[in-house]
Design a protein around this motif. Structure first.
Motif, PDB file in Angstrom:
ATOM      1  N   MET A  16      32.183  56.603  33.496  1.00 20.94           N
ATOM      2  CA  MET A  16      32.700  56.219  34.803  1.00 20.94           C
ATOM      3  C   MET A  16      34.125  55.684  34.669  1.00 20.94           C
ATOM      4  SD  MET A  16      31.578  53.171  37.422  1.00 20.94           S
ATOM      5  CE  MET A  16      29.844  53.577  37.376  1.00 20.94           C
ATOM      6  N   ARG A  17      35.003  56.135  35.550  1.00 19.75           N
ATOM      7  CA  ARG A  17      36.387  55.664  35.550  1.00 19.75           C
ATOM      8  C   ARG A  17      36.578  54.679  36.692  1.00 19.75           C
ATOM      9  NH1 ARG A  17      41.191  57.546  38.035  1.00 19.75           N
ATOM     10  NH2 ARG A  17      43.042  56.859  36.921  1.00 19.75           N
ATOM     11  N   GLN A  18      37.131  53.505  36.370  1.00 18.78           N
ATOM     12  CA  GLN A  18      37.371  52.468  37.360  1.00 18.78           C
ATOM     13  C   GLN A  18      38.823  52.006  37.269  1.00 18.78           C
ATOM     14  OE1 GLN A  18      34.135  50.142  35.614  1.00 18.78           O
ATOM     15  NE2 GLN A  18      33.140  50.094  37.604  1.00 18.78           N
ATOM     16  N   VAL A  19      39.370  51.606  38.405  1.00 16.20           N
ATOM     17  CA  VAL A  19      40.723  51.076  38.469  1.00 16.20           C
ATOM     18  C   VAL A  19      40.675  49.703  39.123  1.00 16.20           C
ATOM     19  CG1 VAL A  19      43.016  51.333  39.481  1.00 16.20           C
ATOM     20  CG2 VAL A  19      41.866  53.317  38.499  1.00 16.20           C
ATOM     21  N   ILE A  20      41.059  48.689  38.370  1.00 17.18           N
ATOM     22  CA  ILE A  20      41.154  47.335  38.915  1.00 17.18           C
ATOM     23  C   ILE A  20      42.521  47.208  39.576  1.00 17.18           C
ATOM     24  CG2 ILE A  20      40.879  44.893  38.409  1.00 17.18           C
ATOM     25  CD1 ILE A  20      38.486  46.553  37.519  1.00 17.18           C
ATOM     26  N   LEU A  21      42.527  46.809  40.849  1.00 15.44           N
ATOM     27  CA  LEU A  21      43.759  46.826  41.637  1.00 15.44           C
ATOM     28  C   LEU A  21      44.051  45.459  42.238  1.00 15.44           C
ATOM     29  CD1 LEU A  21      44.968  49.460  44.145  1.00 15.44           C
ATOM     30  CD2 LEU A  21      44.558  47.146  45.000  1.00 15.44           C
ATOM     31  N   ASP A  22      45.338  45.117  42.256  1.00 16.88           N
ATOM     32  CA  ASP A  22      45.774  43.914  42.967  1.00 16.88           C
ATOM     33  C   ASP A  22      47.146  44.183  43.584  1.00 16.88           C
ATOM     34  OD1 ASP A  22      45.197  41.009  43.573  1.00 16.88           O
ATOM     35  OD2 ASP A  22      47.176  40.834  42.676  1.00 16.88           O
ATOM     36  N   THR A  23      47.433  43.497  44.673  1.00 15.34           N
ATOM     37  CA  THR A  23      48.725  43.660  45.344  1.00 15.34           C
ATOM     38  C   THR A  23      49.311  42.291  45.680  1.00 15.34           C
ATOM     39  OG1 THR A  23      47.781  43.690  47.589  1.00 15.34           O
ATOM     40  CG2 THR A  23      47.953  45.806  46.430  1.00 15.34           C
ATOM     41  N   GLU A  24      50.615  42.262  45.857  1.00 20.22           N
ATOM     42  CA  GLU A  24      51.313  41.124  46.442  1.00 20.22           C
ATOM     43  C   GLU A  24      52.062  41.632  47.668  1.00 20.22           C
ATOM     44  OE1 GLU A  24      50.606  38.214  45.428  1.00 20.22           O
ATOM     45  OE2 GLU A  24      49.710  38.742  43.489  1.00 20.22           O
ATOM     46  N   THR A  25      52.216  40.773  48.676  1.00 22.61           N
ATOM     47  CA  THR A  25      52.767  41.197  49.962  1.00 22.61           C
ATOM     48  C   THR A  25      53.788  40.184  50.480  1.00 22.61           C
ATOM     49  OG1 THR A  25      51.027  40.043  51.211  1.00 22.61           O
ATOM     50  CG2 THR A  25      50.560  42.309  50.515  1.00 22.61           C
ATOM     51  N   THR A  26      54.521  40.601  51.522  1.00 17.47           N
ATOM     52  CA  THR A  26      55.518  39.703  52.126  1.00 17.47           C
ATOM     53  C   THR A  26      54.867  38.601  52.945  1.00 17.47           C
ATOM     54  OG1 THR A  26      55.690  41.111  54.095  1.00 17.47           O
ATOM     55  CG2 THR A  26      57.241  41.555  52.281  1.00 17.47           C
ATOM     56  N   GLY A  27      53.631  38.790  53.326  1.00 15.48           N
ATOM     57  CA  GLY A  27      52.899  37.811  54.128  1.00 15.48           C
ATOM     58  C   GLY A  27      51.451  38.222  54.234  1.00 15.48           C
TER      59      GLY A  27
ATOM     60  N   GLU B  11      58.039  32.491  53.315  1.00 14.79           N
ATOM     61  CA  GLU B  11      58.222  31.399  52.363  1.00 14.79           C
ATOM     62  C   GLU B  11      56.964  31.165  51.536  1.00 14.79           C
ATOM     63  OE1 GLU B  11      59.371  26.626  52.318  1.00 14.79           O
ATOM     64  OE2 GLU B  11      59.648  27.811  54.140  1.00 14.79           O
ATOM     65  N   GLY B  12      55.790  31.249  52.185  1.00 23.50           N
ATOM     66  CA  GLY B  12      54.535  31.035  51.466  1.00 23.50           C
ATOM     67  C   GLY B  12      54.312  32.066  50.382  1.00 23.50           C
ATOM     68  N   ALA B  13      54.654  33.331  50.665  1.00 25.77           N
ATOM     69  CA  ALA B  13      54.498  34.393  49.670  1.00 25.77           C
ATOM     70  C   ALA B  13      55.465  34.197  48.514  1.00 25.77           C
ATOM     71  CB  ALA B  13      54.720  35.754  50.325  1.00 25.77           C
ATOM     72  N   ARG B  14      56.705  33.765  48.824  1.00 29.74           N
ATOM     73  CA  ARG B  14      57.672  33.487  47.747  1.00 29.74           C
ATOM     74  C   ARG B  14      57.165  32.370  46.847  1.00 29.74           C
ATOM     75  NH1 ARG B  14      61.659  34.009  51.792  1.00 29.74           N
ATOM     76  NH2 ARG B  14      61.835  31.733  51.935  1.00 29.74           N
ATOM     77  N   ALA B  15      56.515  31.370  47.445  1.00 26.34           N
ATOM     78  CA  ALA B  15      56.047  30.219  46.673  1.00 26.34           C
ATOM     79  C   ALA B  15      54.958  30.590  45.683  1.00 26.34           C
ATOM     80  CB  ALA B  15      55.551  29.127  47.627  1.00 26.34           C
ATOM     81  N   VAL B  16      54.056  31.505  46.070  1.00 21.16           N
ATOM     82  CA  VAL B  16      52.935  31.825  45.174  1.00 21.16           C
ATOM     83  C   VAL B  16      53.261  32.948  44.185  1.00 21.16           C
ATOM     84  CG1 VAL B  16      51.207  31.024  46.815  1.00 21.16           C
ATOM     85  CG2 VAL B  16      51.840  33.442  46.791  1.00 21.16           C
ATOM     86  N   THR B  17      54.243  33.801  44.520  1.00 23.48           N
ATOM     87  CA  THR B  17      54.564  34.924  43.633  1.00 23.48           C
ATOM     88  C   THR B  17      55.823  34.693  42.808  1.00 23.48           C
ATOM     89  OG1 THR B  17      55.908  36.083  45.290  1.00 23.48           O
ATOM     90  CG2 THR B  17      53.536  36.546  45.273  1.00 23.48           C
ATOM     91  N   GLY B  18      56.722  33.856  43.302  1.00 21.43           N
ATOM     92  CA  GLY B  18      58.004  33.670  42.630  1.00 21.43           C
ATOM     93  C   GLY B  18      58.945  34.849  42.817  1.00 21.43           C
ATOM     94  N   ILE B  19      58.593  35.779  43.693  1.00 24.11           N
ATOM     95  CA  ILE B  19      59.417  36.966  43.944  1.00 24.11           C
ATOM     96  C   ILE B  19      60.378  36.679  45.096  1.00 24.11           C
ATOM     97  CG2 ILE B  19      59.397  39.392  44.629  1.00 24.11           C
ATOM     98  CD1 ILE B  19      56.590  39.599  43.393  1.00 24.11           C
TER      99      ILE B  19
END
Length: 236
Positions: free
Chosen positions: A1-12, A51-59
């Motif tokens: 079985m092939r699986q892909v673990i996925l995560d994303t970061e967003t602007t909000g 601002e909240g997204a910048r705080a948690v991602t540092g991006i």
């Protein structure tokens, strides 16, 4: 079985308000083993990051100015996830953003579920640990996954952590005999990798050791006046 673990970061947090993806990270598993293949990209969202997204991602907005847009990486991304089981934590969030980006890029069948089966580890965790905190950090602590290096959220970092969490959360599910889809050759390969000896190796004692053993039994037999059990067994 092939699986892909996925995560994303967003602007909000709200895709309905036009928030966009800024990072995608994927880790491939085959037969519940990491293959070393990953997909990772930062993305220019063509809008400001909350601002909240910048705080948690540092991006920062500036960091993303020269990064590709989703339409530039969509073919490579879809090739990576096509046909796999996609595993995400709070999958509704990630899938909602990806579906919006697919539609914006004009992709046919613009839903992730049209490309892959989706599994939500948050739903799994809530079923297994009802009434408890089931964030990624909480699960890492509960399941013994080291996340001490997670100072900021990051898509590829979190996908790697989630892979360990998923394997711990579902430990044992892939080991039932009737559910094992591996071929005999694959089983032998796994056995070799784990250093399992399929056929026991017999080591025979050299003549010198056999002579010492016989002498020792003779001494015991004399001391016990013929009551040495091992000599009687050898004679049978």
């Amino acid at each position: 079985m092939r699986q892909v673990i996925l995560d994303t970061e967003t602007t909000g947090l709200e895709v309905q308000r036009g928030h966009r993806l800024i990072e995608i990270g994927c880790v491939e598993l085959v037969q519940r083993r990491a293959t070393g293949r990953t997909f990772h990209s930062y993305l220019n969202p063509d809008r400001a990051i909350d601002e909240g997204a910048r705080a948690v991602t540092g991006i920062s907005d500036e960091f993303l100015l020269d990064k590709p847009r989703f339409r530039d990486i969509v073919v490579e991304f879809l090739e990576f996830i096509d046909g796999a089981e996609v595993i995400a934590h709070n999958a509704t969030f990630d899938v909602g953003f990806i579906d919006a980006e697919l539609a914006r890029a004009g992709v046919e069948n613009a839903r992730l579920a049209d490309r892959a089966r989706v599994l939500d580890t948050l739903a799994l965790a809530r079923e297994k640990y009802p009434g408890q905190r089931n964030s990624l950090d909480a699960l890492c602590k509960r399941l013994g996954v080291d996340n001490s290096h997670r100072e900021m959220h990051g898509a590829l970092l979190d996908a790697n952590l989630l892979a360990d969490v998923y394997l711990a959360l579902t430990a044992g599910q892939g080991h039932l005999g009737f559910a094992d889809e591996r071929t005999p050759a694959e089983v032998r390969a796994v056995a070799a990798e784990m250093q399992i000896l399929v056929r026991p190796r017999v080591l025979r004692a050299p003549d010198a050791e056999l002579a010492l053993h016989a002498a020792r039994l003779e001494a015991i037999d004399k001391a016990s006046r013929g009551a040495c059990v091992w000599k009687r067994l050898d004679a049978q």
